[in-house]
Scaffold this active site. Structure first.
Site, PDB file in Angstrom:
ATOM      1  N   GLY A  76       0.785  -1.234   0.000  1.00  0.00           N
ATOM      2  CA  GLY A  76       0.000   0.000   0.000  1.00  0.00           C
ATOM      3  C   GLY A  76       0.809   1.271   0.000  1.00  0.00           C
ATOM      4  O   GLY A  76       0.236   2.359  -0.057  1.00  0.00           O
ATOM      5  N   ARG A  77       2.158   1.175   0.079  1.00  0.00           N
ATOM      6  CA  ARG A  77       2.976   2.377   0.017  1.00  0.00           C
ATOM      7  C   ARG A  77       3.653   2.526  -1.330  1.00  0.00           C
ATOM      8  O   ARG A  77       4.492   3.419  -1.521  1.00  0.00           O
ATOM      9  CB  ARG A  77       4.042   2.358   1.127  1.00  0.00           C
ATOM     10  N   GLY A  78       3.300   1.669  -2.286  1.00  0.00           N
ATOM     11  CA  GLY A  78       3.824   1.807  -3.633  1.00  0.00           C
ATOM     12  C   GLY A  78       3.037   2.841  -4.426  1.00  0.00           C
ATOM     13  O   GLY A  78       2.101   3.472  -3.911  1.00  0.00           O
ATOM     14  N   PHE A  79       3.381   3.009  -5.672  1.00  0.00           N
ATOM     15  CA  PHE A  79       2.748   4.011  -6.534  1.00  0.00           C
ATOM     16  C   PHE A  79       1.238   3.825  -6.604  1.00  0.00           C
ATOM     17  O   PHE A  79       0.456   4.709  -6.228  1.00  0.00           O
ATOM     18  CB  PHE A  79       3.414   3.936  -7.912  1.00  0.00           C
ATOM     19  N   LYS A  85       5.529 -11.620 -13.233  1.00  0.00           N
ATOM     20  CA  LYS A  85       4.148 -11.138 -13.083  1.00  0.00           C
ATOM     21  C   LYS A  85       3.160 -12.112 -13.711  1.00  0.00           C
ATOM     22  O   LYS A  85       2.072 -12.351 -13.175  1.00  0.00           O
ATOM     23  CB  LYS A  85       4.001  -9.756 -13.730  1.00  0.00           C
TER      24      LYS A  85
END
Length: 590
Positions: A23-26, A171
């Site tokens: 949740g602290r990514g872009f 991914k």
């Protein structure tokens, strides 16, 4: 009668608990902000950082207030530690699995354990904690093999599984694991595939463009520049995740276990998008087109050199090959399934998204766009040197087809006169005979052949105007007078600068004449079509190097004068003073 400030008969919705992993990514930050603004979510922000470091941005200020009101909580989670994952997931109904920030792509083991093994741990934790929904943020790149264009691709496209980029490979594996886990132990899953995500706070596209622009590399367009791409603003991606969470309840059959492409519904030329961002930040838009095959062969040569030297090809080199394929291919996607099944439609237009992104990255801006535009319209030094006419356009490759045609014609003439083992006169006679036959044959052709009109050559094509002849004669006279001026200066024996210039020039002429005329002309032909073009692209760098060398020569000359015998230095000094007095006297007479 009211109950908890809500009129009787209107049941207040019970907030649902969700986890935003990474949740602290872009994209994670954007999703957390969007969820908190809806007022019906309790958000657990899970990330690998030991503590939640907040900045002064609006989204973080909102998050800070939500933490104080217990509508948001922070959990440190290492996806390789199942116990930490369980602690964050316990009691949550939805998990949004976002991208990992700041992964070192040169460390394959760490990337694999984080992305693939971490996804397995997340799935297992969801099942054990009885999480109902898992939504994975994938990428549209998982269906791109690098060798084929994608035009309006839909979800029927399969993963290529032949990736040149390690990140896309991992991914794709993680996405497959998430979709395969659908409907196991009551867990519903789906994956979203956004294409070319951009927006405030992203750490890849815009910072990379700015760094390239500052190095002068963004002036190049690879290929024709006509390839189309789909882009997705970050807020639209987070909106799609929220839509998917709702749809997993109402449209379970059509959403669970499926992947959906997410875009802004506004495909545009890839290079036009880059130009909008660059110009908005005050940098020059790309304008020089490079053949796709040329750039690709250069990349292959670099890769081959690494292999021959026994060097390990790092992921940056492989990523360069993959990025080249991304920017030179058409990649557009059909989002009908996302619109129909999860109810997604963009909430921010592409134009608004670009404006917001430019505003967010204003601290990286260069000079004003107008300044760059004016500089772009001004003639460069080399263009002024070449006269700014057709010759300049050809030698500076303004039109690739015309320049290549001229180069090919010059090469054929070079081959005809110098490489065919005939005398120059014999080659000239044969060429004139061939031209005469072609012109005569063209002249007797009928005006219409099978419905195609034959254009006649105007006699004016063979004429030289008086103005051109006068300019040519004036140029020759000017060069002759300059030569006489140098000879006169040498005869007086007072101008040492001219003496050194003439001496060095004659020495180089002597070296050139010692080669065969064929080699000299061949080298001159190649240099004419490369040196001017290269100098125009790297004018500042080359001028800086030339200035450094000039200063070095001046310092060396001063040092040499200091080390000369006193009598010689005195004589040279007197000659210099005498020359200055004579020059001043001539100026006064004039």
């Amino acid at each position: 009668m009211v109950l908890n400030d809500v009129p009787l008969g209107e049941a207040k919705a019970i907030p649902r608990t969700c986890v935003v992993l990474n949740g602290r990514g872009f994209l994670g930050r954007s999703l957390v902000s969007s969820l908190l603004k809806l007022d019906d979510w309790i958000v657990r922000v899970a990330d690998s950082a030991h503590s939640l470091l907040l900045d002064s941005s609006d989204s973080d200020s909102f998050l800070s207030d939500s933490l104080s009101s217990t509508r948001a909580h922070y959990h440190q989670v290492d996806v390789c530690d199942v116990s930490q994952i369980k602690t964050a997931f316990e009691g949550a109904s939805v998990v949004f699995y976002m991208d990992f920030p700041n992964l070192d792509t040169n460390d394959f083991y760490t990337c694999y354990m984080t992305v693939v093994q971490g996804t397995k741990n997340v799935i297992n934790a969801c099942r054990e904690c009885q999480v109902r929904k898992l939504i994975y943020n994938s990428t549209a790149d998982v269906v791109f093999d690098g060798s084929h264009d994608i035009r309006n691709g839909d979800e029927s496209l399969i993963c290529s599984w032949k990736f040149q980029d390690m990140w896309c490979d991992l991914k794709a594996q993680a996405e497959a694991l998430v979709l395969y886990a659908n409907n196991i132990d009551g867990l519903l899953t789906c994956a979203l595939r956004p294409s070319n995500v951009f927006g405030p706070g992203e750490t890849e596209l815009v910072p990379l463009l700015v760094n390239l622009a500052r190095c002068g590399w963004t002036k190049f367009i690879i290929g024709s520049g006509e390839n189309m791409s789909d882009f997705t603003y970050s807020e639209n991606v987070t909106h799609a995740h929220i839509c998917a969470a709702e749809a997993l309840d109402s449209q379970t059959v059509f959403v669970a276990g499926k992947a959906f492409f997410i875009t802004n519904f506004e495909p545009m030329k890839f290079w036009e998008f880059l130009s909008l961002v660059l110009e908005g930040l005050g940098y020059q838009r790309p304008f020089i087109k490079l053949p796709t095959s040329l750039v690709w062969y250069i990349l292959l040569l670099v890769k081959w050199t690494y292999e021959k030297l026994g060097l390990r090809i790092d992921n940056h080199t492989l990523s360069a090959c993959y990025i080249f394929q991304l920017i030179s291919r058409t990649r557009t996607f059909d989002c009908t399934a996302a619109r129909k099944n999860i109810g997604y439609s963009p909430i921010v237009s592409l134009e608004e998204g670009v404006s917001s992104t430019i505003e967010a990255f204003s601290h990286l801006a260069g000079a004003s766009s107008l300044t760059h535009y004016c500089k772009f319209n001004e003639q460069s030094k080399v263009e002024k040197l070449l006269g700014g006419g057709k010759v300049a356009d050809i030698l500076l490759w303004r039109d690739e087809k015309k320049s290549f045609t001229c180069f090919l014609a010059m090469f054929l003439l070079f081959h005809w006169f110098f490489l065919c083992e005939r005398t120059f006169i014999s080659s000239a006679a044969k060429l004139l005979l061939l031209v005469s036959i072609i012109l005569f044959g063209y002249g007797i052709l009928p005006s219409n052949i099978f419905g195609f009109k034959v254009q006649r050559i105007s006699l004016s094509c063979f004429e030289i105007s008086e103005t051109v002849m006068k300019d040519a004669i004036a140029t020759i006279a000017l060069l002759w007078n300059k030569g006489l001026h140098y000879i006169e200066s040498l005869a007086k024996g007072v101008d040492w600068n001219n003496f050194f210039k003439v001496a060095v020039s004659l020495y180089f002429v002597k070296l050139i004449l010692s080669w065969s005329s064929t080699a000299v002309i061949g080298v001159a032909l190649v240099l004419a079509f490369t040196v001017f073009f290269v100098y125009e692209q790297y004018e500042l760098e080359i001028d800086g190097l030339a200035k450094f060398l000039f200063n070095y020569i001046e310092k060396s000359k001063a040092s040499l004068m200091r080390n000369l015998p006193a009598s010689v230095a005195s004589s040279l000094h007197k000659l210099g003073i005498l020359h200055e007095h004579k020059a001043a006297a001539e100026v006064k007479k004039g």
